[in-house]
Design a protein around this motif. Structure first.
Motif, PDB file in Angstrom:
ATOM      1  N   GLY A 316      39.889  52.022  32.229  1.00 16.43           N
ATOM      2  CA  GLY A 316      40.006  50.696  32.664  1.00 16.43           C
ATOM      3  C   GLY A 316      41.124  51.065  33.858  1.00 16.43           C
ATOM      4  O   GLY A 316      40.850  50.218  34.810  1.00 16.43           O
ATOM      5  N   GLY A 317      42.307  51.544  33.693  1.00 12.95           N
ATOM      6  CA  GLY A 317      43.507  51.742  34.549  1.00 12.95           C
ATOM      7  C   GLY A 317      43.183  52.362  35.945  1.00 12.95           C
ATOM      8  O   GLY A 317      43.185  52.146  37.159  1.00 12.95           O
ATOM      9  N   VAL A 393      39.676  42.999  39.505  1.00 12.05           N
ATOM     10  CA  VAL A 393      40.759  42.730  39.414  1.00 12.05           C
ATOM     11  C   VAL A 393      41.633  43.438  40.497  1.00 12.05           C
ATOM     12  O   VAL A 393      42.256  43.003  41.557  1.00 12.05           O
ATOM     13  CB  VAL A 393      41.727  42.511  38.161  1.00 12.05           C
ATOM     14  N   GLY A 394      41.051  44.877  40.348  1.00  7.70           N
ATOM     15  CA  GLY A 394      41.959  45.716  41.369  1.00  7.70           C
ATOM     16  C   GLY A 394      41.549  45.577  42.791  1.00  7.70           C
ATOM     17  O   GLY A 394      42.494  45.647  43.837  1.00  7.70           O
ATOM     18  N   GLY A 395      40.310  44.907  43.064  1.00  4.26           N
ATOM     19  CA  GLY A 395      39.951  44.462  44.604  1.00  4.26           C
ATOM     20  C   GLY A 395      40.532  43.215  44.944  1.00  4.26           C
ATOM     21  O   GLY A 395      40.840  43.012  46.159  1.00  4.26           O
ATOM     22  N   VAL A 396      40.719  42.340  43.893  1.00  3.47           N
ATOM     23  CA  VAL A 396      41.213  40.894  44.532  1.00  3.47           C
ATOM     24  C   VAL A 396      43.012  40.995  44.669  1.00  3.47           C
ATOM     25  O   VAL A 396      43.495  40.480  45.499  1.00  3.47           O
ATOM     26  CB  VAL A 396      40.942  40.197  43.259  1.00  3.47           C
ATOM     27  N   PHE A 415      50.979  47.709  38.787  1.00  5.22           N
ATOM     28  CA  PHE A 415      50.569  46.330  38.017  1.00  5.22           C
ATOM     29  C   PHE A 415      49.093  46.399  37.379  1.00  5.22           C
ATOM     30  O   PHE A 415      49.127  45.593  36.475  1.00  5.22           O
ATOM     31  CB  PHE A 415      50.866  45.144  38.889  1.00  5.22           C
ATOM     32  N   ILE A 416      48.332  46.802  38.086  1.00  5.21           N
ATOM     33  CA  ILE A 416      46.967  46.615  37.721  1.00  5.21           C
ATOM     34  C   ILE A 416      46.895  47.566  36.339  1.00  5.21           C
ATOM     35  O   ILE A 416      46.171  47.173  35.463  1.00  5.21           O
ATOM     36  CB  ILE A 416      46.091  47.392  38.698  1.00  5.21           C
ATOM     37  N   THR A 417      47.377  48.689  36.348  1.00  3.55           N
ATOM     38  CA  THR A 417      47.604  49.498  34.987  1.00  3.55           C
ATOM     39  C   THR A 417      47.877  48.659  33.891  1.00  3.55           C
ATOM     40  O   THR A 417      47.232  48.658  32.888  1.00  3.55           O
ATOM     41  CB  THR A 417      48.286  50.892  35.030  1.00  3.55           C
ATOM     42  N   THR A 418      48.964  48.066  33.892  1.00  3.77           N
ATOM     43  CA  THR A 418      49.500  47.236  32.925  1.00  3.77           C
ATOM     44  C   THR A 418      48.805  46.116  32.648  1.00  3.77           C
ATOM     45  O   THR A 418      48.436  45.709  31.600  1.00  3.77           O
ATOM     46  CB  THR A 418      51.144  46.658  33.468  1.00  3.77           C
ATOM     47  N   PHE A 419      48.211  45.335  33.786  1.00  7.00           N
ATOM     48  CA  PHE A 419      47.400  44.312  33.201  1.00  7.00           C
ATOM     49  C   PHE A 419      45.932  44.659  32.816  1.00  7.00           C
ATOM     50  O   PHE A 419      45.553  44.090  31.505  1.00  7.00           O
ATOM     51  CB  PHE A 419      47.162  43.807  34.596  1.00  7.00           C
ATOM     52  N   VAL A 420      45.379  45.708  32.905  1.00  8.48           N
ATOM     53  CA  VAL A 420      44.074  46.264  32.559  1.00  8.48           C
ATOM     54  C   VAL A 420      44.443  46.745  30.909  1.00  8.48           C
ATOM     55  O   VAL A 420      43.666  46.614  29.925  1.00  8.48           O
ATOM     56  CB  VAL A 420      43.512  47.173  33.332  1.00  8.48           C
TER      57      VAL A 420
END
Length: 438
Positions: A316-317, A393-396, A415-420
């Motif tokens: 996911g990350g 989410v990564g694109g937005v 931040f994306i890694t943490t969120f995902v």
């Protein structure tokens, strides 16, 4: 060899070691030395060569070198710099040192430098050169050529020549080739072309990218009333883009950008550039721990699920990071803008869905063979969902950052890694409970 000679205090050997080096190699040597040795070696260089070397150093290294030189040598170097390079150095120096150097400049050079300092940090006016050759609309060609010849040694460039009217309003541009090939009895207005220009208040990176994309030797800079105030040469534009690219890559990787070469950066500064992001990510990672605590009973009933946690959050990350990097790059190239967020959501969700189908199918087959079909279904469905969510989410996120005038790179990979990680685990355990009935 140079470092050994300096460590032994053998200045004769140190001078001999660099005597035949080019400016580029000397810069490379200085970047690798510590602050004290750098200042010592620099003092051994001939004056003309020392000036060339100083101009090639990064502003942060110039600032560090200034602290190790004598006042008269610093004043001489500072006065010989181009106004735009002088401003870059001033931005790195303590205010008291900067004020002292400014006071020591000749009046005309102080005026040119002060004009650039009047623009905000990051504005094109802060990076332009005020030393250019401009021509009048009604000027005869032979007169224009004479002016160009008289400015060959002090102008930033003579290949791109802005044309102005009596009020210094930009009306055109003429290249040196066209000027030299024009009949001597004609006037500049007869041979000029439509000018490409940017405002001094524009973002420097955007203007530099425009200069590079249009393949201009120089981009003309004007004020809010289209009066000529400076030029941005292509080498300065490429320097701005290189600096911006380095900054984006550093922040995508979760560090603050270094303002000087790696080997010349003190260890303490390297630590400071990384520790803040690590602390932020460590705090964010507590979300993952909390999710595991919430679903602790689910893990106890199906211990096998724990084996797949690294695979799922890692995939996911990575999916989110790929999307964020792609969109951040597209933003830098002006391929997309925040108003395209709807189209980006659709595209990235489709990409994520496609990746999820491919990876989920492979995971379903392998997990079913090793464990059973129900576990395979959980892993496959989770990858399908997580990949779709992460890509979207990564694109937005970079577009959202741009919309609120933040750095898109900051909102990207860390931040994306943490969120995902957190949301991926929630999805995983919810699917496991539904499929396995636990």
């Amino acid at each position: 060899m140079v470092e050994r000679a300096l460590a032994d205090g053998d200045l004769t050997a140190a001078h001999a070691a660099v005597a035949d080096l080019s400016v580029e190699l000397l810069v490379d040597v200085l970047e690798r030395l510590n602050k004290t040795d750098r200042a010592v070696l620099y003092r051994l260089l001939p004056k003309d060569q020392a000036m060339e070397v100083f101009e090639q150093l990064d502003p942060s290294l110039q600032s560090a070198l200034v602290g190790g030189l004598q006042d008269d040598q610093v004043a001489s170097i500072f006065a010989d710099l181009e106004p735009d390079d002088r401003v870059e150095l001033l931005d790195e120096l303590p205010a008291t040192v900067a004020a002292k150097l400014m006071r020591g400049l000749p009046y005309d050079e102080r005026e040119l430098t002060a004009a650039i300092l009047g623009y905000r940090q990051g504005a094109l006016g802060r990076r332009m050169s005020p030393e250019f050759v401009s021509l009048r609309l009604d000027m005869p060609v032979d007169r224009a050529l004479a002016i160009v010849r008289s400015r060959l040694h002090d102008a930033e460039t003579v290949y791109t020549l802005p044309v102005v009217d009596r009020n210094r309003i930009l009306v055109g541009v003429v290249g040196l080739r066209e000027l030299m090939g024009a009949p001597t009895d004609s006037v500049v207005g007869d041979i000029m072309n439509e000018p490409y220009f940017a405002r001094a208040t524009d973002d420097a990176e955007e203007a530099a990218r425009r200069c590079a994309e249009l393949k201009l030797l120089a981009l003309i800079v004007v004020d809010s009333e289209t009066r000529l105030v400076g030029i941005l040469t292509v080498d300065d534009a490429l320097g701005i883009l290189e600096s911006a690219e380095s900054e984006d890559q550093a922040r995508i990787g979760g560090t603050e950008p270094l303002r000087q070469p790696y080997l010349a950066t003190p260890v303490g500064q390297l630590v400071r550039s990384r520790v803040v992001w690590l602390l932020v990510l460590a705090v964010g990672a507590t979300l993952t721990v909390q999710v595991l605590e919430v679903f602790e009973s689910t893990l106890e009933q199906a211990v096998t699920l724990a084996l797949f946690v690294p695979l799922l959050i890692g995939t996911g990350g990575n999916t989110g990071n790929q999307a964020a990097t792609t969109v951040t790059r597209a933003l830098a190239l002006d391929d997309v803008s925040p108003r395209d967020i709807g189209r980006v959501v659709v595209r990235e969700s489709r990409v994520g869905l496609s990746l999820g189908v491919l990876l989920g199918t492979v995971a379903f087959v392998l997990a079913s063979l090793v464990y059973d079909a129900s576990v395979g279904a959980v892993i496959g469905l989770t990858l399908l969902t997580v990949c779709t969510l992460a890509a979207t989410v990564g694109g937005v996120m970079p577009l959202a950052a741009k919309a609120i005038r933040a750095d898109p790179a900051v909102f990207s990979n860390p931040f994306i890694t943490t969120f995902v990680d957190a949301t991926g685990l929630v999805v995983y355990f919810l699917i496991a409970k539904a499929v396995l009935g636990i």
